[in-house]
Structure formats: structure tokens, C-alpha cells
Scaffold this active site. Structure first.
Site, PDB file in Angstrom:
ATOM      1  N   SER A 102      15.049  -6.603  26.109  1.00 46.35           N
ATOM      2  CA  SER A 102      15.771  -5.802  27.319  1.00 46.35           C
ATOM      3  C   SER A 102      15.348  -7.296  27.736  1.00 46.35           C
ATOM      4  O   SER A 102      16.395  -7.974  28.642  1.00 46.35           O
ATOM      5  CB  SER A 102      13.864  -4.720  27.248  1.00 46.35           C
ATOM      6  OG  SER A 102      14.040  -4.508  28.640  1.00 46.35           O
ATOM      7  N   ASP A 199      19.828   5.567  27.790  1.00 45.86           N
ATOM      8  CA  ASP A 199      18.897   4.369  27.846  1.00 45.86           C
ATOM      9  C   ASP A 199      18.776   4.685  29.252  1.00 45.86           C
ATOM     10  O   ASP A 199      19.125   4.626  30.724  1.00 45.86           O
ATOM     11  CB  ASP A 199      19.479   3.087  28.066  1.00 45.86           C
ATOM     12  CG  ASP A 199      18.216   1.849  28.249  1.00 45.86           C
ATOM     13  OD1 ASP A 199      17.270   2.217  29.447  1.00 45.86           O
ATOM     14  OD2 ASP A 199      18.549   0.967  27.543  1.00 45.86           O
ATOM     15  N   HIS A 229      16.681   3.616  25.008  1.00 47.18           N
ATOM     16  CA  HIS A 229      17.061   2.163  25.257  1.00 47.18           C
ATOM     17  C   HIS A 229      16.191   1.610  23.931  1.00 47.18           C
ATOM     18  O   HIS A 229      16.519   0.126  24.379  1.00 47.18           O
ATOM     19  CB  HIS A 229      15.655   1.606  27.255  1.00 47.18           C
ATOM     20  CG  HIS A 229      15.163   0.590  26.762  1.00 47.18           C
ATOM     21  ND1 HIS A 229      16.135  -0.157  27.573  1.00 47.18           N
ATOM     22  CD2 HIS A 229      14.094  -0.035  27.165  1.00 47.18           C
ATOM     23  CE1 HIS A 229      15.469  -1.168  27.697  1.00 47.18           C
ATOM     24  NE2 HIS A 229      14.537  -1.504  27.253  1.00 47.18           N
TER      25      HIS A 229
END
Length: 248
Positions: A102, A199, A229
Site C-alpha cells: 500500500s 481492493d 486490499h
């Protein structure tokens, strides 16, 4: 070899908590996500794999995250980028495989640009490049934008996080300074990207845009159609370890 731990002192008297498995290189460095910490399932899975395989692996918490010191609300991309560079400069030697999840994917790209001679490979999980400008800012409500303009901070709450977390003017304005898209990104090292099709935080098309932005040819994008995610299911962790093993 078993994992050791410590804290890296920073010039402003803050300290970054770290954990390390010593082994053969290249050194794997875990870069976690926004508001995440180094005890998450992906980082732990990599630590367990590194210990079993005799590989060198380092994980740490950014300023204001996890076991590190600092006020999260004072954090910024500049600060967290500086943390990454301090950790790799002071705690590692030789080639690096940066494994970023991320926000950590964005920071991995920034670190690769700052230390190109040390980059062996990148493994990116749901990479949130430019997320403050491209993903966070557009989703803010009119009320949130007004509060940030007026007071410098907005407390973002949800059903999943009733306590909320601060989104600051500092974070947004500073993040805009470090945008990397649409490229080009002068990365010639191997890059592996794992992305969930479901996601909700980082749309798969956003992550896929990195394929065109990266100038090197050894780039493989893997879309896990039913993945979210976090990509922390057992099968997701297996894919992560396989990607790291391939390039390391």
C-alpha cells in the site's frame, strides 16, 4: 537465525523500532502501509520464511506507527521517506529487495529513486502510489475539506474505525510534492506487483498504471480477482513469498 530487535535513533530524538533476521542477501526490507505496523500477517509471513531459508530480512515501523515513537498526526510522506532511507542506510549493506505494501509501495518507489545503485528488485502489494493526491483527497467530503482548510486537520471516522484517524493539511500538501505518476520511473530492476481485484482502497487500475510508468521490461502484474486490499489470506501470503523468492 532467530529474529533480533532494536531502535534506530533519529536526529530529532525520535526512534524507529526494527526487527531483523540475519542471513544471506540480498536484504529484504518490509515497508508497511499507512497506519499499519511491522507485526502484520504479511510481514510476519516473510520473517518466518526468511528465518527458514536463511535470508536477510528487516522490518520496521515508521515515525508515529506501531512501536516507533512520534505523533502520527505529525507524519508526512517526506518524514516516512526519510525513515526508509535512514533504515536502509544505517541498518543494511549491499543490494536490497524492497517489499512495499500500500503506502509502502509508494515509499519503495521513492527509495528506489533515491538509492538506485542498491536496488535489486521491488515487490509491491496493492501499491498506493500518490495516494494522498490521487486516492485520499478526491474521497474527502466537502465538510472534511473545509475543516482541513480551516483547522489543518480532519478526523476521519467510519463504522470500522469509530475512533477515527487524522488527515492533515501537512499530509496532503506534502504528499503532492512526491507524486511519481504517470512516470516515467527509471527502474530497470525486476518488479513484481500483486493486486486484489476487489481492493476498495487501491483500485486495481490505479496499481496497474505502474506497469506503463516503469521503464524497465521485467515487470509482472498479478491480479488476484477475488483479493481485497490486505491480501493476507493463506493463498495470498503464498503468492507474496513466491514473488519474493523469484526475484531475491
Amino acid at each position: 537465525m532467530s529474529e533480533t530487535s532494536g531502535a534506530l535513533a533519529r536526529p530529532d530524538s525520535e526512534a524507529l523500532a526494527w526487527r531483523r533476521v540475519e542471513g544471506r542477501g540480498p536484504t529484504l526490507v518490509w515497508l508497511g502501509g499507512f497506519r499499519s505496523d511491522m507485526t502484520g500477517s504479511k510481514a510476519q509471513a516473510l520473517a518466518d520464511w526468511a528465518e527458514a531459508q536463511g535470508r536477510d530480512f528487516l522490518r520496521f515501523d515508521y515515525f508515529g506507527h506501531g512501536a516507533s515513537s512520534g505523533d502520527f498526526a505529525q507524519g508526512s510522506i517526506s518524514r516516512w521517506r526519510a525513515d526508509v532511507l535512514a533504515v536502509i542506510d544505517d541498518l543494511t549493506q549491499g543490494p536490497l529487495v524492497l517489499v512495499g505494501s500500500s503506502m509502502g509501495g509508494w515509499l519503495a518507489l521513492l527509495a528506489a529513486a533515491a538509492r538506485p545503485g542498491r536496488l535489486h528488485a521491488l515487490v509491491l502489494v496493492a501499491p498506493a502510489a500518490d495516494f494522498t493526491e490521487a486516492l485520499m483527497k478526491p474521497r474527502l467530503s466537502r465538510k472534511a475539506k473545509s475543516a482541513i482548510k480551516r483547522e489543518g486537520v480532519w478526523l476521519e471516522r467510519s463504522d470500522h474505525d469509530p475512533a477515527g484517524y487524522p488527515i492533515t493539511r501537512l499530509l496532503l500538501e506534502d504528499g503532492a510534492r512526491w507524486t511519481v505518476m504517470p512516470g516515467p520511473l527509471g527502474i530497470a530492476a525486476p518488479v513484481r506487483i500483486l493486486q486484489g481485484g476487489l481492493d476498495g482502497a487501491v483500485p486495481w487500475a490505479h496499481a496497474h498504471a505502474l506497469v506503463a510508468a516503469i521503464q524497465g521490461d521485467d515487470v509482472i502484474f498479478t491480479l488476484i480477482k477475488d483479493g481485497d486490499h490486505r491480501l493476507s489470506r493463506p493463498q495470498d501470503l503464498e503468492r507474496l513469498i513466491a514473488a519474493v523468492a523469484e526475484v531475491a
